[in-house]
Write an enzyme that holds these catalytic residues in place. Structure first.
Site, PDB file in Angstrom:
ATOM      1  CB  THR A 112     -20.590   4.271   0.786  1.00 46.37           C
ATOM      2  OG1 THR A 112     -20.709   5.276  -0.215  1.00 46.37           O
ATOM      3  CG2 THR A 112     -19.208   4.347   1.378  1.00 46.37           C
ATOM      4  CB  THR A 142     -23.519   5.846   2.849  1.00 46.33           C
ATOM      5  OG1 THR A 142     -23.867   5.303   1.566  1.00 46.33           O
ATOM      6  CG2 THR A 142     -24.779   5.864   3.704  1.00 46.33           C
TER       7      THR A 142
END
Length: 308
Positions: A168, A219
């Site tokens: 991410t 993330t």
């Protein structure tokens, strides 16, 4: 209030030396973009959007033009953004054929009465807002085609604890006025089911921002992050008096022990304290504050340099 921006390029397993250099360049570029916006008097929302756009435009990262592919070999992207001043939020999921989902998420926040649009509804809104549509195949890279084939062979999307499924990009910022914001964007998991939505667009999981506490972007393995509500959990610990580092360790440790989830996060508090923490093998990150740039990828390679 001295402004600060912190960015991350996603939790990951071991990274090759040449790719580390490319990721280092990309993450430093994103932090520099975000900090430049803050130094010129821009808002925290402007800064996190600018930083994440820089990462979406870099094919080294799993977002925008670097997004991984679903089971049909197509790109579906998720993104969210939040303004800590009034808790305004915008999110999109399963979007296709646009270069920068984070820009669309901001439009949802500022131009609709809603918080979250998905799939066809998000596409219709993008068209109404004049967001340029690009052919889906332009977002599909040869690298990600090969990665999908490998994952299909290994059934990689089912390996929920595997570090290769982490990825991410995100940013958090504190501006001169004391406002905080976060932005997070992703292409998701390699070989994911069509329509799968992870943590990134889900406020409280993929990120959160509140001027009374701070801002966070996460993330890692999306399903694990969703299960523990990682972003809001971390800020809760800060509310309870923990330092940003203590809060990060507590929430990441809980996710690992409770659901065996790996990941990482970046946090900036309302007072300007910040941290980048992860339980995955590595996480590209950079922070810009007081004319200094801090950056790293592995736990033992943090460096500091002067900003231009």
């Amino acid at each position: 209030m001295n402004p600060i921006v912190v960015v991350h390029g996603g939790g990951a397993g071991p990274i090759s030396k040449d790719r580390k250099e490319r990721m280092h360049q990309g993450i430093v570029r994103a932090a520099t973009v975000g900090y430049g916006i803050l130094r010129e008097g821009g808002s925290a929302v402007d800064a996190v959007e600018g930083a994440v756009v820089a990462l979406e435009d870099d094919p080294e990262f799993n977002a925008g033009c670097g997004s991984v592919l679903n089971t049909d070999g197509e790109v579906e992207m998720d993104a969210s953004i939040m303004d800590g001043k009034d808790l305004s939020v915008g999110a999109v999921s399963a979007v296709r054929c646009i270069a920068n989902p984070i820009k669309l998420a901001r439009l949802v926040m500022e131009k609709t009465p809603h918080c979250f649009l998905t799939d066809q509804g998000a596409a219709q809104f993008a068209a109404a807002m004049g967001v340029p549509e690009i052919p889906g195949e332009k977002l599909v890279t040869e690298k990600n085609k090969k990665r999908l084939e490998k994952e299909k062979h290994e059934k990689g999307a089912q390996k929920t604890d595997c570090e290769k499924n982490l990825g991410t990009v995100g940013a958090v910022a504190l501006d001169f006025k004391g406002n905080v914001a976060y932005a997070t964007s992703t292409g998701g998991i390699v070989n994911k089911m069509v329509g799968r939505v992870g943590d990134t667009p889900c406020v409280g999981a993929g990120g959160y921002a509140d001027n009374d506490i701070g801002a966070i972007s996460t993330t890692g393995h999306g399903e694990s992050i969703l299960k523990v509500n990682l972003a809001r959990l971390t800020l809760f610990h800060i509310e309870q008096g923990k330092t940003v580092e203590e809060a990060a360790d507590l929430s990441l440790g809980y996710m690992k022990s409770r659901v065996k989830g790996l990941g990482g996060l970046i946090v900036v508090s309302k007072t300007g304290d910040w941290v980048a923490k992860w339980t995955s093998t590595s996480m590209p990150w950079a922070a810009a504050k007081d004319g200094k740039l801090h950056f790293g990828i592995d736990p033992d390679d943090t460096a500091i340099t002067d900003l231009p």
